[in-house]
Design a protein around this motif. Structure first.
Motif, PDB file in Angstrom:
ATOM      1  N   GLY A 121      41.843  29.670  41.196  1.00  0.00           N
ATOM      2  CA  GLY A 121      42.481  29.428  39.908  1.00  0.00           C
ATOM      3  C   GLY A 121      42.115  30.408  38.817  1.00  0.00           C
ATOM      4  N   ARG A 122      41.163  31.304  39.072  1.00  0.00           N
ATOM      5  CA  ARG A 122      40.821  32.310  38.076  1.00  0.00           C
ATOM      6  C   ARG A 122      41.875  33.414  38.082  1.00  0.00           C
ATOM      7  NH1 ARG A 122      34.656  33.472  39.787  1.00  0.00           N
ATOM      8  NH2 ARG A 122      35.740  33.634  41.789  1.00  0.00           N
ATOM      9  N   PRO A 123      41.886  34.287  37.084  1.00  0.00           N
ATOM     10  CA  PRO A 123      42.909  35.332  37.030  1.00  0.00           C
ATOM     11  C   PRO A 123      42.913  36.203  38.285  1.00  0.00           C
ATOM     12  CG  PRO A 123      41.780  35.169  34.926  1.00  0.00           C
ATOM     13  CD  PRO A 123      41.025  34.295  35.874  1.00  0.00           C
ATOM     14  N   ALA A 124      44.095  36.371  38.878  1.00  0.00           N
ATOM     15  CA  ALA A 124      44.233  37.186  40.085  1.00  0.00           C
ATOM     16  C   ALA A 124      44.207  38.666  39.722  1.00  0.00           C
ATOM     17  CB  ALA A 124      45.531  36.842  40.807  1.00  0.00           C
ATOM     18  N   CYS A 125      43.726  39.472  40.669  1.00  0.00           N
ATOM     19  CA  CYS A 125      43.675  40.918  40.431  1.00  0.00           C
ATOM     20  C   CYS A 125      44.794  41.643  41.169  1.00  0.00           C
ATOM     21  CB  CYS A 125      42.327  41.489  40.855  1.00  0.00           C
ATOM     22  SG  CYS A 125      42.030  41.445  42.640  1.00  0.00           S
ATOM     23  N   GLY A 126      45.558  40.915  41.987  1.00  0.00           N
ATOM     24  CA  GLY A 126      46.640  41.560  42.714  1.00  0.00           C
ATOM     25  C   GLY A 126      47.342  40.599  43.648  1.00  0.00           C
ATOM     26  N   TRP A 127      48.393  41.135  44.313  1.00  0.00           N
ATOM     27  CA  TRP A 127      49.175  40.371  45.285  1.00  0.00           C
ATOM     28  C   TRP A 127      48.835  40.881  46.681  1.00  0.00           C
ATOM     29  CZ3 TRP A 127      51.945  36.507  43.106  1.00  0.00           C
ATOM     30  CH2 TRP A 127      52.287  36.638  41.746  1.00  0.00           C
ATOM     31  N   TYR A 128      48.629  39.980  47.618  1.00  0.00           N
ATOM     32  CA  TYR A 128      48.171  40.394  48.938  1.00  0.00           C
ATOM     33  C   TYR A 128      48.943  39.679  50.041  1.00  0.00           C
ATOM     34  CZ  TYR A 128      44.582  42.411  46.086  1.00  0.00           C
ATOM     35  OH  TYR A 128      43.954  43.155  45.126  1.00  0.00           O
ATOM     36  N   GLY A 151      53.489  38.606  47.094  1.00  0.00           N
ATOM     37  CA  GLY A 151      52.584  38.091  48.101  1.00  0.00           C
ATOM     38  C   GLY A 151      51.735  36.967  47.545  1.00  0.00           C
ATOM     39  N   THR A 152      50.498  36.889  48.017  1.00  0.00           N
ATOM     40  CA  THR A 152      49.573  35.845  47.599  1.00  0.00           C
ATOM     41  C   THR A 152      48.659  36.380  46.499  1.00  0.00           C
ATOM     42  OG1 THR A 152      49.570  34.871  49.811  1.00  0.00           O
ATOM     43  CG2 THR A 152      47.722  34.308  48.367  1.00  0.00           C
ATOM     44  N   PRO A 153      48.614  35.745  45.332  1.00  0.00           N
ATOM     45  CA  PRO A 153      47.728  36.226  44.262  1.00  0.00           C
ATOM     46  C   PRO A 153      46.279  35.827  44.525  1.00  0.00           C
ATOM     47  CG  PRO A 153      48.898  34.257  43.544  1.00  0.00           C
ATOM     48  CD  PRO A 153      49.424  34.584  44.911  1.00  0.00           C
ATOM     49  N   LEU A 154      45.393  36.795  44.453  1.00  0.00           N
ATOM     50  CA  LEU A 154      43.975  36.541  44.701  1.00  0.00           C
ATOM     51  C   LEU A 154      43.123  37.258  43.662  1.00  0.00           C
ATOM     52  CD1 LEU A 154      43.849  37.075  48.567  1.00  0.00           C
ATOM     53  CD2 LEU A 154      43.629  34.882  47.391  1.00  0.00           C
ATOM     54  N   CYS A 155      42.026  36.639  43.282  1.00  0.00           N
ATOM     55  CA  CYS A 155      41.055  37.326  42.433  1.00  0.00           C
ATOM     56  C   CYS A 155      40.190  38.219  43.310  1.00  0.00           C
ATOM     57  CB  CYS A 155      40.194  36.316  41.668  1.00  0.00           C
ATOM     58  SG  CYS A 155      39.043  35.391  42.708  1.00  0.00           S
ATOM     59  N   ARG A 156      39.461  39.098  42.676  1.00  0.00           N
ATOM     60  CA  ARG A 156      38.639  40.050  43.425  1.00  0.00           C
ATOM     61  C   ARG A 156      37.614  39.338  44.296  1.00  0.00           C
ATOM     62  NH1 ARG A 156      33.836  43.266  42.932  1.00  0.00           N
ATOM     63  NH2 ARG A 156      34.188  45.451  43.544  1.00  0.00           N
ATOM     64  N   ALA A 157      36.969  38.304  43.768  1.00  0.00           N
ATOM     65  CA  ALA A 157      35.907  37.625  44.518  1.00  0.00           C
ATOM     66  C   ALA A 157      36.447  36.942  45.770  1.00  0.00           C
ATOM     67  CB  ALA A 157      35.202  36.608  43.619  1.00  0.00           C
ATOM     68  N   CYS A 158      37.577  36.247  45.645  1.00  0.00           N
ATOM     69  CA  CYS A 158      38.139  35.560  46.808  1.00  0.00           C
ATOM     70  C   CYS A 158      38.669  36.560  47.826  1.00  0.00           C
ATOM     71  CB  CYS A 158      39.230  34.590  46.378  1.00  0.00           C
ATOM     72  SG  CYS A 158      38.599  33.112  45.548  1.00  0.00           S
ATOM     73  N   LEU A 159      39.217  37.674  47.363  1.00  0.00           N
ATOM     74  CA  LEU A 159      39.674  38.724  48.270  1.00  0.00           C
ATOM     75  C   LEU A 159      38.495  39.291  49.060  1.00  0.00           C
ATOM     76  CD1 LEU A 159      41.896  40.626  49.309  1.00  0.00           C
ATOM     77  CD2 LEU A 159      41.423  42.110  47.340  1.00  0.00           C
ATOM     78  N   VAL A 160      37.392  39.545  48.382  1.00  0.00           N
ATOM     79  CA  VAL A 160      36.195  40.053  49.059  1.00  0.00           C
ATOM     80  C   VAL A 160      35.731  39.060  50.115  1.00  0.00           C
ATOM     81  CG1 VAL A 160      33.764  40.637  48.739  1.00  0.00           C
ATOM     82  CG2 VAL A 160      35.465  41.500  47.128  1.00  0.00           C
ATOM     83  N   CYS A 161      35.759  37.773  49.790  1.00  0.00           N
ATOM     84  CA  CYS A 161      35.330  36.748  50.748  1.00  0.00           C
ATOM     85  C   CYS A 161      36.225  36.742  51.987  1.00  0.00           C
ATOM     86  CB  CYS A 161      35.340  35.367  50.099  1.00  0.00           C
ATOM     87  SG  CYS A 161      34.041  35.096  48.890  1.00  0.00           S
ATOM     88  N   LEU A 162      37.539  36.833  51.794  1.00  0.00           N
ATOM     89  CA  LEU A 162      38.452  36.850  52.932  1.00  0.00           C
ATOM     90  C   LEU A 162      38.247  38.098  53.787  1.00  0.00           C
ATOM     91  CD1 LEU A 162      41.726  35.445  51.336  1.00  0.00           C
ATOM     92  CD2 LEU A 162      40.196  34.296  52.939  1.00  0.00           C
ATOM     93  N   HIS A 163      37.917  39.213  53.160  1.00  0.00           N
ATOM     94  CA  HIS A 163      37.627  40.430  53.927  1.00  0.00           C
ATOM     95  C   HIS A 163      36.318  40.299  54.699  1.00  0.00           C
ATOM     96  CE1 HIS A 163      40.368  43.286  51.385  1.00  0.00           C
ATOM     97  NE2 HIS A 163      41.033  42.579  52.265  1.00  0.00           N
ATOM     98  N   ALA A 164      35.419  39.451  54.228  1.00  0.00           N
ATOM     99  CA  ALA A 164      34.132  39.263  54.904  1.00  0.00           C
ATOM    100  C   ALA A 164      34.204  38.212  56.004  1.00  0.00           C
ATOM    101  CB  ALA A 164      33.057  38.873  53.884  1.00  0.00           C
ATOM    102  N   ALA A 165      35.270  37.400  56.023  1.00  0.00           N
ATOM    103  CA  ALA A 165      35.367  36.317  57.002  1.00  0.00           C
ATOM    104  C   ALA A 165      35.224  36.793  58.454  1.00  0.00           C
ATOM    105  CB  ALA A 165      36.676  35.553  56.813  1.00  0.00           C
ATOM    106  N   PRO A 166      35.794  37.953  58.848  1.00  0.00           N
ATOM    107  CA  PRO A 166      35.622  38.387  60.236  1.00  0.00           C
ATOM    108  C   PRO A 166      34.163  38.619  60.631  1.00  0.00           C
ATOM    109  CG  PRO A 166      37.471  39.524  59.247  1.00  0.00           C
ATOM    110  CD  PRO A 166      36.782  38.787  58.131  1.00  0.00           C
TER     111      PRO A 166
END
Length: 329
Positions: A121-128, A151-166
């Motif tokens: 819910g925080r401000p998104a930094c881009g569409w993914y 695409g899907t709006p994500l903030c930087r922190a949540c995007l980093v987390c999804l990139h770390a999931a693998p």
């Protein structure tokens, strides 16, 4: 980094797994730390490490080359991305490096006009989309989005987390196997072990031996000091264009607690009675009725064939049935 870029745990299992994996990728060697305590500098270290892992594939001929772990995984995780698009073979190492680095450049500022992050819910930094995040819908499936949405709006922190999931997942057989529980303490310990193994596998000269998801999940259950206090979920997934899939298997909390609470000797006795460990692992994920059905099948084998019937075995199987019925509400 801004305060809004700090890590928060959301209701998305892969985001949660990635958040805990960041502790390892960032080099934090303190089991008492939580993702929320990661500083901006530590998150930046994790981002740099993940980008370096992907950039290290730029000089490889293909995913079969030594060091091709992340390139091979990229076809399952981020299809048609800057790592593995159809023109990759024609590009120089410098061009590949530039493309990967640009792809993994995380915006520092929210997009304008402001859009809330899909996860926190925080401000998104881009569409993914599919080339960026696990199980992202392909562009053909975006007809439901509003005008101007990409695409899907994500903030930087949540995007980093999804990139770390693998890093917190077992990557093998063209699938990612991700364990999840709402028990944060249990999840933290499990993801920590897996992230260490994944990073080791990425630098190993030989790949890990294939393992079935049931065997992996039960082994991880027994590797912890206690069973999770909530249901154990096993997500078996692929973001591949050819074979996108997501299957979620669940191990009942009571069954997990019962199996974890047995002594190694008792588990071996049950293995001798009910079948190979791989069979038992499959049965556990089938639930209480499946466990009891397996016991009944073994009893029938004893009773239906006088040449096989062994009364001590019959009594032992009956005892196990009572044990399961009493241990699991």
């Amino acid at each position: 980094m801004t305060d809004s870029s700090s890590i928060v745990l959301t209701s998305h299992p892969l985001q949660r797994v990635g958040a805990f994996a960041l502790l390892i990728v960032s080099g934090v060697d303190d089991a008492s730390r939580t993702p929320e305590t990661l500083t901006g500098e530590e998150i930046d270290v994790a981002v740099a490490a993940m980008t370096a892992d992907l950039v290290s594939t730029a000089g490889l001929v293909d995913s079969r080359a030594r060091g091709g772990f992340w390139l091979a995984a990229s076809y399952m995780l981020w299809p048609n991305s800057a790592m593995n698009d159809s023109q990759r073979a024609r590009r120089s190492v410098a061009e590949r490096t530039e493309r990967i680095t640009g792809w993994r450049a995380y915006p520092q500022e929210p997009i304008n006009p402001c859009v809330p992050c899909w996860l926190c819910g925080r401000p998104a930094c881009g569409w993914y989309g599919k080339v960026d995040i696990p199980l992202g819908a392909s562009i053909e499936h975006r007809n439901h989005t509003g005008p101007g949405h990409q695409g899907t709006p994500l903030c930087r922190a949540c995007l980093v987390c999804l990139h770390a999931a693998p890093y917190g997942s077992l990557l093998a057989r063209g699938r990612a196997v991700t364990l999840h529980s709402w028990d944060d303490e249990w999840l933290a310990a499990t993801v920590r072990r897996q992230a260490l193994r994944t990073r080791a596998a990425a630098t190993a000269r030989e790949t890990e031996a294939p393992v079935h998801w049931q065997d992996h999940a039960v082994a991880e259950l027994l590797a912890t000091s206690r069973a999770p206090s909530s249901q154990l979920e096993v997500m078996v997934w692929s973001n591949s264009n050819r074979d996108q899939a997501l299957v979620v298997h669940q191990l009942d909390e009571s069954l997990a607690r019962w199996w974890h609470g047995l002594t190694p000797e008792r588990r071996q006795q049950l293995t001798d009675l009910l079948g190979p460990q791989t069979v038992i692992n499959e049965v556990l994920f089938g639930g209480q009725r499946t466990v009891l059905r397996r016991i009944t099948e073994q009893l029938h084998r004893q009773v239906d064939d006088p040449a096989v019937m062994d009364w001590p075995t019959v009594r032992a199987l009956s005892s196990v049935g009572l044990e399961v019925g009493q241990a699991i509400p």
